[in-house]
Design a protein around this motif. Structure first.
Motif, PDB file in Angstrom:
ATOM      1  N   ARG A 125      64.473  35.993  63.607  1.00  0.00           N
ATOM      2  CA  ARG A 125      64.235  34.558  64.032  1.00  0.00           C
ATOM      3  C   ARG A 125      63.018  34.161  64.324  1.00  0.00           C
ATOM      4  O   ARG A 125      62.809  33.026  63.657  1.00  0.00           O
ATOM      5  CB  ARG A 125      65.397  34.377  65.336  1.00  0.00           C
ATOM      6  N   GLU A 126      62.401  34.911  64.751  1.00  0.00           N
ATOM      7  CA  GLU A 126      60.825  34.429  64.875  1.00  0.00           C
ATOM      8  C   GLU A 126      60.141  34.342  63.509  1.00  0.00           C
ATOM      9  O   GLU A 126      59.485  33.365  63.328  1.00  0.00           O
ATOM     10  CB  GLU A 126      60.193  35.703  65.832  1.00  0.00           C
ATOM     11  N   VAL A 147      61.204  31.019  61.941  1.00  0.00           N
ATOM     12  CA  VAL A 147      60.410  29.869  62.433  1.00  0.00           C
ATOM     13  C   VAL A 147      59.032  29.883  61.814  1.00  0.00           C
ATOM     14  O   VAL A 147      58.750  28.798  61.439  1.00  0.00           O
ATOM     15  CB  VAL A 147      60.304  29.915  63.879  1.00  0.00           C
ATOM     16  N   TYR A 191      71.077  27.176  62.034  1.00  0.00           N
ATOM     17  CA  TYR A 191      69.914  27.832  62.657  1.00  0.00           C
ATOM     18  C   TYR A 191      69.779  27.653  64.120  1.00  0.00           C
ATOM     19  O   TYR A 191      69.442  28.690  64.856  1.00  0.00           O
ATOM     20  CB  TYR A 191      68.565  27.483  61.823  1.00  0.00           C
ATOM     21  N   PHE A 192      69.931  26.617  64.433  1.00  0.00           N
ATOM     22  CA  PHE A 192      70.021  26.167  65.945  1.00  0.00           C
ATOM     23  C   PHE A 192      70.959  27.027  66.541  1.00  0.00           C
ATOM     24  O   PHE A 192      70.804  27.516  67.899  1.00  0.00           O
ATOM     25  CB  PHE A 192      69.897  24.701  66.129  1.00  0.00           C
ATOM     26  N   GLU A 215      72.168  29.871  65.738  1.00  0.00           N
ATOM     27  CA  GLU A 215      71.793  31.383  65.862  1.00  0.00           C
ATOM     28  C   GLU A 215      70.713  31.469  66.912  1.00  0.00           C
ATOM     29  O   GLU A 215      70.221  32.522  67.399  1.00  0.00           O
ATOM     30  CB  GLU A 215      71.168  31.762  64.391  1.00  0.00           C
ATOM     31  N   PHE A 216      69.681  30.488  67.129  1.00  0.00           N
ATOM     32  CA  PHE A 216      68.833  30.488  68.450  1.00  0.00           C
ATOM     33  C   PHE A 216      69.276  30.312  69.708  1.00  0.00           C
ATOM     34  O   PHE A 216      68.641  30.349  70.637  1.00  0.00           O
ATOM     35  CB  PHE A 216      67.791  29.299  68.128  1.00  0.00           C
ATOM     36  N   ILE A 251      58.582  28.705  69.923  1.00  0.00           N
ATOM     37  CA  ILE A 251      59.381  29.828  70.278  1.00  0.00           C
ATOM     38  C   ILE A 251      59.601  29.822  71.866  1.00  0.00           C
ATOM     39  O   ILE A 251      60.737  29.851  72.254  1.00  0.00           O
ATOM     40  CB  ILE A 251      59.148  31.071  69.710  1.00  0.00           C
ATOM     41  N   VAL A 302      61.609  26.743  72.972  1.00  0.00           N
ATOM     42  CA  VAL A 302      62.890  26.797  72.638  1.00  0.00           C
ATOM     43  C   VAL A 302      63.733  27.871  73.568  1.00  0.00           C
ATOM     44  O   VAL A 302      64.840  27.847  74.174  1.00  0.00           O
ATOM     45  CB  VAL A 302      63.456  27.259  71.434  1.00  0.00           C
ATOM     46  N   ARG A 303      63.007  28.957  73.762  1.00  0.00           N
ATOM     47  CA  ARG A 303      63.605  29.782  74.983  1.00  0.00           C
ATOM     48  C   ARG A 303      63.579  29.239  76.119  1.00  0.00           C
ATOM     49  O   ARG A 303      64.445  29.471  77.051  1.00  0.00           O
ATOM     50  CB  ARG A 303      62.707  31.165  75.015  1.00  0.00           C
ATOM     51  N   SER A 316      66.685  26.956  76.233  1.00  0.00           N
ATOM     52  CA  SER A 316      68.119  27.621  75.915  1.00  0.00           C
ATOM     53  C   SER A 316      68.485  28.535  77.139  1.00  0.00           C
ATOM     54  O   SER A 316      69.619  28.651  77.457  1.00  0.00           O
ATOM     55  CB  SER A 316      68.104  28.657  74.893  1.00  0.00           C
TER      56      SER A 316
END
Lengths: 227, 227
Positions: A81-82, A85, A135-136, A138-139, A212, A215-216, A219
């Motif tokens: 995933r990284e 992005v 994608y979102f 999956e994130f 990243i 987003v972490r 989430s």
DNA sequence: TCCTCAATCAAACGTTTGTTCGAGGTAATA
DNA sequence: TATTACCTCGAACAAACGTTTGATTGAGGA
């Protein structure tokens, strides 16, 4: 052979319009100015594009076409995933570097009062929506939370777009330096910034890390809220 | 009495122009349309604002004035850095909610070919630069790294501006729904989003978390690089 | 040689643009 | 009552606007 001008009239009109629209905005540019810049008779514009907004539609069409090819290619589902992005960011930066003026026109033009443009934009936005949602998910984001989605959607494009908007404006200010004291002061302050490959490598790295981690952050917040 | 009448006409012109410029862009709006909307004679515009761009200058002046008052108030130096970020975000959101159209005009207008506007923008940008640098330094960022500064500067404003830009466009699309199938499809998709207090509380919280985690991500990266 | 057809041109179409001007109106001051 | 200062108005201006027209060119096929 003097074949530098051998580009056909239609392309010259297109290029001239892109450059002028990007600098001044669609409504501020007359077709006579376009024709003059393109070294073409006025009537050629209506001959090739029907009406003035025909050029704008052509520009926006081409822009979104390239834009979606850029964000569509993120290395398949197998990649981390990284890396995904990072890939999207690099693609977007490459897209904007190669199509700066087209992008400025397409993303700056206010569509509300030009129905034809409005439809094109709506169509593309809806397409992006369905394309990026997986994608979102999956994130680790909750794609059913409308507020979170409203926040995160288009964020990467927003940040990169604004960078190029600033850069584009800035470079035109530099060209006109010397006419104003205020602008001279502004110019001195961050001297000459080189927007070269090295810059955009660094920029992409910064944005990737920032995004990243960001987003972490949200989430993770979501999990603790719903636990 | 006479003074109130005067303020009435001038203010009506101002308000009408703000609304029209926001929707269509500066060049796409004629002074006759402004006068008609404001229920005022055409010559009143030149009487009060000298020329057409005079209105634009007045709008941008007022906008940046309010804008800087918003980001200037972040609770003094005693507050924690997280609280400071949160405060600025809330102020910015409040500013945009209360001055949406003025902000749309000021931030969307391309300044390159309107010298007077260009100067105003340059002045304000330079001012913001000197004002915000200490905050970034306090955040552990290397304010001497031009690329990092180029990336982080104005990022919060960028994100929030883009949200309101989308929202503003969106709401005008909704008003015109029914004329196009494409737009109808687009409308159905995310139904009716309520941009109320609750939304912006959530939005502010998300952005704060995202930003702080993001900044930590790149400042941490910086340390490990230079170690 | 004749015909076709896309490309190009100068000229003009009727509107609309931003701006200016002078005459009138009104209310407070002298 | 006369004067002053501030508003408001309709009319007019030249310039620029987007668009259309009809004629001309020159290469290619029959």
């Amino acid at each position: 052979m003097a074949e530098e001008q051998k580009k056909d009239s239609k392309q010259r009109i297109f290029d001239a319009a892109v450059s002028l629209f990007a600098r001044k905005g669609f409504s501020a540019v007359g077709i006579r100015e376009i024709a003059k810049t393109a070294h073409v008779n006025i009537s050629m514009i209506n001959y090739y594009f029907g009406e003035k907004v025909g050029i704008l539609k052509a520009i926006i069409d081409e822009c979104y076409d390239k834009y979606y090819r850029a964000i569509h290619d993120c290395g398949g589902e197998a990649t981390l995933r990284e890396e995904c992005v990072q890939r999207i960011i690099k693609n977007l930066i490459a897209f904007f570097r190669e199509n700066t003026e087209i992008a400025m026109v397409s993303f700056n033009t206010i569509p509300v009062d030009i129905p034809a443009v409005l439809e094109i934009k709506c169509r593309w936005v809806a397409e992006e929506r369905t394309m990026t949602t997986p994608y979102f998910r999956e994130f680790g984001l909750n794609t059913d939370d409308p507020i979170q989605m409203n926040f995160i959607r288009g964020l990467l494009t927003t940040i990169i777009t604004e960078h190029f908007r600033c850069r584009y404006t800035w470079e035109h200010i530099v060209q006109r330096a010397g006419t104003s004291h205020v602008m001279k002061n502004y110019l001195e302050h961050d001297a000459e910034m080189k927007y070269d490959d090295h810059f955009y490598e660094q920029f992409a790295e910064l944005l990737t890390k920032f995004y990243i981690h960001g987003v972490r952050g949200i989430s993770h917040q979501l999990q603790s809220n719903e636990k």
